[in-house]
Enzyme design. Structure first.
Site, short mmCIF file in Angstrom:
data_model
loop_
_atom_site.label_atom_id
_atom_site.label_comp_id
_atom_site.label_asym_id
_atom_site.label_seq_id
_atom_site.Cartn_x
_atom_site.Cartn_y
_atom_site.Cartn_z
N HIS A 1 0.83 -1.21 0.00
CA HIS A 1 0.00 0.00 0.00
C HIS A 1 0.86 1.25 0.00
CE1 HIS A 1 0.50 -0.83 4.40
NE2 HIS A 1 0.60 0.48 4.51
N HIS B 1 3.92 7.13 3.77
CA HIS B 1 4.88 6.04 3.59
C HIS B 1 4.43 5.10 2.47
CE1 HIS B 1 2.13 4.19 6.68
NE2 HIS B 1 2.30 3.11 5.97
N GLU C 1 7.74 1.13 4.98
CA GLU C 1 7.22 0.08 5.85
C GLU C 1 7.47 -1.25 5.16
OE1 GLU C 1 2.94 0.25 6.34
OE2 GLU C 1 2.98 -1.04 8.10
CO CO Z 1 1.15 1.33 6.33
#
Ligand code: CO
Length: 134
Positions: A7, A79, A130
């Site tokens: 994502h 992020h 991440e």
């Molecule tokens: Co995230």
């Protein structure tokens, strides 16, 4: 080592407004808002054909995205999340190459119920990264 883009996360001030925009104007499949008190955010996931968008709204006094929204008053990209097959192996490889892992360096259970880690944006050309165990 790096796998799929899981994502892209966008910090927003008003997750309801942002959800409505993605649902109504963009015709996207938008989840309900889920408060994540352990992470200091409320999250919404938008499912696209090839990846997801995570909307993040600050929750509580010590939200990790409060500072970001101070600097970016309109919100913005917070992020990117990449999948890895083995998060410990990925962490150890990156650490050996000089990357800094945020927090205590141990994976935490993220918004999808899977172990995640965050890598210092200064080590990734200004983008917070991440990693999520696939
Ligand atoms: Co995230």
């Amino acid at each position: 080592m790096i796998g799929r883009l899981n994502h892209v996360a966008l910090a927003v001030r008003d997750i309801k407004k942002a959800s409505d925009l993605y649902r109504k104007s963009l015709g996207a499949e938008v989840s309900a808002a889920v408060p994540q008190p352990a992470h200091g955010v409320t999250t919404v996931f938008i499912t696209l054909p090839n990846t997801k968008i995570e909307l993040l709204e600050p929750l509580g006094d010590n939200s990790p995205i409060a500072k970001f929204l101070e600097k970016n008053a309109d919100g913005g990209m917070h992020h990117v999340c990449y999948e890895v097959d083995d998060i410990i192996a990925a962490r150890d490889r990156l650490k050996a190459e000089g990357a800094r892992v945020l927090g205590d360096g141990e994976p935490k259970i993220g918004a999808h119920g899977k172990p995640v880690l965050f890598l210092h944006p200064k080590d990734f050309f200004g983008t917070l990264v991440e990693l999520e165990q696939a």
